[in-house]
Write an enzyme that holds these catalytic residues in place. Structure first.
Site, PDB file in Angstrom:
ATOM      1  N   THR A 139       0.825  -1.210   0.000  1.00 56.84           N
ATOM      2  CA  THR A 139       0.000   0.000   0.000  1.00 56.84           C
ATOM      3  C   THR A 139       0.861   1.262   0.000  1.00 56.84           C
ATOM      4  O   THR A 139       1.991   1.251   0.501  1.00 56.84           O
ATOM      5  CB  THR A 139      -0.904  -0.005   1.259  1.00 56.84           C
ATOM      6  OG1 THR A 139      -1.518   1.277   1.407  1.00 56.84           O
ATOM      7  CG2 THR A 139      -0.117  -0.282   2.540  1.00 56.84           C
ATOM      8  N   ASP A 140       0.286   2.336  -0.510  1.00 55.42           N
ATOM      9  CA  ASP A 140       1.009   3.626  -0.476  1.00 55.42           C
ATOM     10  C   ASP A 140       1.158   4.141   0.961  1.00 55.42           C
ATOM     11  O   ASP A 140       1.975   5.021   1.231  1.00 55.42           O
ATOM     12  CB  ASP A 140       0.299   4.675  -1.344  1.00 55.42           C
ATOM     13  CG  ASP A 140      -1.162   4.924  -0.980  1.00 55.42           C
ATOM     14  OD1 ASP A 140      -1.678   4.282  -0.035  1.00 55.42           O
ATOM     15  OD2 ASP A 140      -1.801   5.775  -1.642  1.00 55.42           O
ATOM     16  N   GLU A 141       0.374   3.563   1.900  1.00 61.65           N
ATOM     17  CA  GLU A 141       0.432   4.062   3.288  1.00 61.65           C
ATOM     18  C   GLU A 141       1.785   3.797   3.936  1.00 61.65           C
ATOM     19  O   GLU A 141       2.102   4.408   4.957  1.00 61.65           O
ATOM     20  CB  GLU A 141      -0.690   3.439   4.128  1.00 61.65           C
ATOM     21  CG  GLU A 141      -2.061   3.789   3.585  1.00 61.65           C
ATOM     22  CD  GLU A 141      -3.187   3.634   4.591  1.00 61.65           C
ATOM     23  OE1 GLU A 141      -2.918   3.469   5.794  1.00 61.65           O
ATOM     24  OE2 GLU A 141      -4.343   3.684   4.159  1.00 61.65           O
ATOM     25  N   TYR A 164      -1.746  -0.288  11.155  1.00 61.77           N
ATOM     26  CA  TYR A 164      -1.947  -0.986   9.870  1.00 61.77           C
ATOM     27  C   TYR A 164      -0.755  -0.769   8.945  1.00 61.77           C
ATOM     28  O   TYR A 164      -0.152  -1.728   8.442  1.00 61.77           O
ATOM     29  CB  TYR A 164      -3.240  -0.491   9.194  1.00 61.77           C
ATOM     30  CG  TYR A 164      -3.295  -0.828   7.715  1.00 61.77           C
ATOM     31  CD1 TYR A 164      -3.494  -2.142   7.292  1.00 61.77           C
ATOM     32  CD2 TYR A 164      -3.122   0.161   6.738  1.00 61.77           C
ATOM     33  CE1 TYR A 164      -3.525  -2.467   5.928  1.00 61.77           C
ATOM     34  CE2 TYR A 164      -3.145  -0.149   5.384  1.00 61.77           C
ATOM     35  CZ  TYR A 164      -3.345  -1.459   4.989  1.00 61.77           C
ATOM     36  OH  TYR A 164      -3.364  -1.775   3.650  1.00 61.77           O
ATOM     37  N   LYS A 168       2.089  -3.364   7.396  1.00 57.56           N
ATOM     38  CA  LYS A 168       2.317  -3.566   5.963  1.00 57.56           C
ATOM     39  C   LYS A 168       3.777  -3.268   5.613  1.00 57.56           C
ATOM     40  O   LYS A 168       4.375  -3.921   4.759  1.00 57.56           O
ATOM     41  CB  LYS A 168       1.382  -2.676   5.125  1.00 57.56           C
ATOM     42  CG  LYS A 168      -0.086  -3.035   5.180  1.00 57.56           C
ATOM     43  CD  LYS A 168      -0.417  -4.405   4.624  1.00 57.56           C
ATOM     44  CE  LYS A 168      -0.357  -4.485   3.113  1.00 57.56           C
ATOM     45  NZ  LYS A 168      -0.789  -5.815   2.609  1.00 57.56           N
TER      46      LYS A 168
END
Ligand code: NAD
Ligand code: DAU
Length: 372
Positions: A139-141, A164, A168
């Site tokens: 994810t870009d997060e 989260y 990741k």
């Protein structure tokens, strides 16, 4: 080719399974999913009738189940979608995020490594079966939060800020470690916010659609100015397939829609689109759970600003030029078209919404949002 798709009963995984079955004839897909609150067999009900698809209920952390799959089927590709995926839940209960997202990833890597290795090279590194690959859906997060300008590239330093995104990031790092230490053929893809059919109604867009149809308030965190970069889920699936087939081993590819929107604008657009649909196509009104009246209640007054998410990332925006340059991928669905398709899908698939929200959803909703 034989694919092991983990998390294939969730939002993106199920869309990916549907994409593969449409796109390639000569394939076999094994879906491994332990059907958490976010996984639903109904989502791939029709696909399960396809002889090319096999479903296994099980946990990616379970070495026996994963090993058994590799013993039964000659897996060429692992695509790992399985994860705890909701930021708000990670704030409430971080531990399961670390367990599934990090330890689950490590278990998949370990067993794939064992079954794929063919020996050792002269430096002692394992060698692998021709053509195999492990792809981690990230994810870009993991890049953290942007200010008003700039984009995430593959070189942006990792700076996760929620449990989260930290989990990741941990998973990405263990994938990278297996790529470096054991020379495993791996790729990592980092994508922005997806939207489209089968999106679980705890996430912004499907939650807003559901609440409008029920005449409930629409909870907007903070002042609604946070920006997300939206990508239609089928465009994401196409990108993943391209990375699997053509991506250079060991590389990270960012995937994004060039489609930044403030949350408040997404909510207002969803309200106005549903209102227009109800006027243009009266048959859709049967899905409204509130007395129709003159429908003037489907308006911005439904919006309610609620307490902000803790550590709420302000802005995400992906620079997808690497995947465009190297693999020729670019997003095909304009947001204006994608959101209309998505809303229409929800209006026409209320049975699915009811099925996936029949369990603990109501309890979750009340805990997070109260009884508004
Ligand atoms: P989702 O929550 O809709 O689906 C997750 C699926 O994984 C569910 O079917 C669930 O049952 C399954 N699962 C969870 N724990 C498992 C376990 N221990 N063993 C086996 N299966 C398990 O998630 P999603 O939105 O489809 O996201 C899929 C992946 O894409 C995730 O890795 C997520 O981090 C990543 N991602 C999502 C987005 C997005 O916008 N949704 C964007 C970028 C990346
Ligand atoms: O960027 C990719 C990520 O996108 C994925 O890695 C995650 O798995 C996925 O869940 C998604 O995370 P977000 O936190 O961005 O998505 P969510 O739909 O939860 O929230 C989108 C924005 O809307 C965010 O700024 C928070 C806000 N929001 C969300 C909800 C659920 C609200 O204002 N109100 C809400 O009720």
């Amino acid at each position: 080719m034989v694919y092991l798709v983990t998390g294939g009963a969730g939002f993106i995984g199920a869309n990916f399974v549907k994409y593969l079955l449409k796109k390639h004839n000569d394939i076999k897909i094994i879906v491994l999913d332990n059907l958490t609150y976010a996984g639903n067999l109904g989502t791939i009900k029709e696909d399960l009738e396809d002889p090319r698809l096999i479903f296994v209920k099980g946990d990616i952390k379970d070495p026996e189940i994963v090993n058994d799959i590799f013993e039964r089927y000659p897996i060429d590709y692992v695509v790992n979608f399985a994860a705890e995926s909701h930021v708000d839940r990670s704030i409430e209960n971080p531990q399961i995020f670390l367990e599934t997202n990090i330890l689950g990833t490590q278990n998949l890597l370990d067993i794939a490594k064992k079954h794929w290795s063919t020996g050792k090279d002269d430096k002692g590194y394992p060698t692998y079966k021709e053509g195999v690959k492990y792809l981690q859906v990230s994810t870009d997060e993991v890049y953290g939060s942007l200010g008003e300008t700039g984009y995430f590239t593959e070189e942006t330093p990792l700076d996760p800020r929620s449990p989260y995104s930290a989990s990741k990031t941990g998973a990405d790092l263990i994938v990278k470690a297996y790529g470096e230490t054991y020379k495993m053929p791996v790729n990592i893809t980092r994508c922005s916010n997806n939207y489209g059919p089968y999106h679980f109604p705890e996430k912004l867009i499907p939650l807003i659609i559901k609440n409008i149809l029920e005449g409930k308030q629409l909870p907007v965190y903070g002042d609604g100015s946070n920006v997300r970069d939206w990508l239609y889920v089928e465009d994401h699936c196409k990108a993943i397939d391209m990375v699997l087939l053509k991506g250079r081993k060991g590389e990270v590819y960012n995937i994004g829609g060039h489609n930044e929107k403030k949350n408040i604008d997404i909510v207002k657009l969803t309200i106005s689109t549903i209102s227009r649909f109800m006027k243009e196509k009266p048959e859709y009104r049967k899905v409204l759970k509130k007395e129709e009246g003159d429908l003037s209640w489907i308006c911005d007054e439904l919006i309610t600003y609620v307490s902000d998410r803790l550590g709420h990332d302000q802005r995400y925006a992906i620079d997808p030029s690497k995947i465009t340059r190297e693999l020729g991928w670019s997003p095909e669905t304009k947001f204006e078209d994608g959101i209309v398709k998505t809303i229409r899908w929800y209006l026409e698939n209320q049975d699915w919404v009811e099925e996936v929200t029949s369990g603990d959803y109501q309890k979750y909703y009340e805990k997070m949002y109260g009884s508004r």
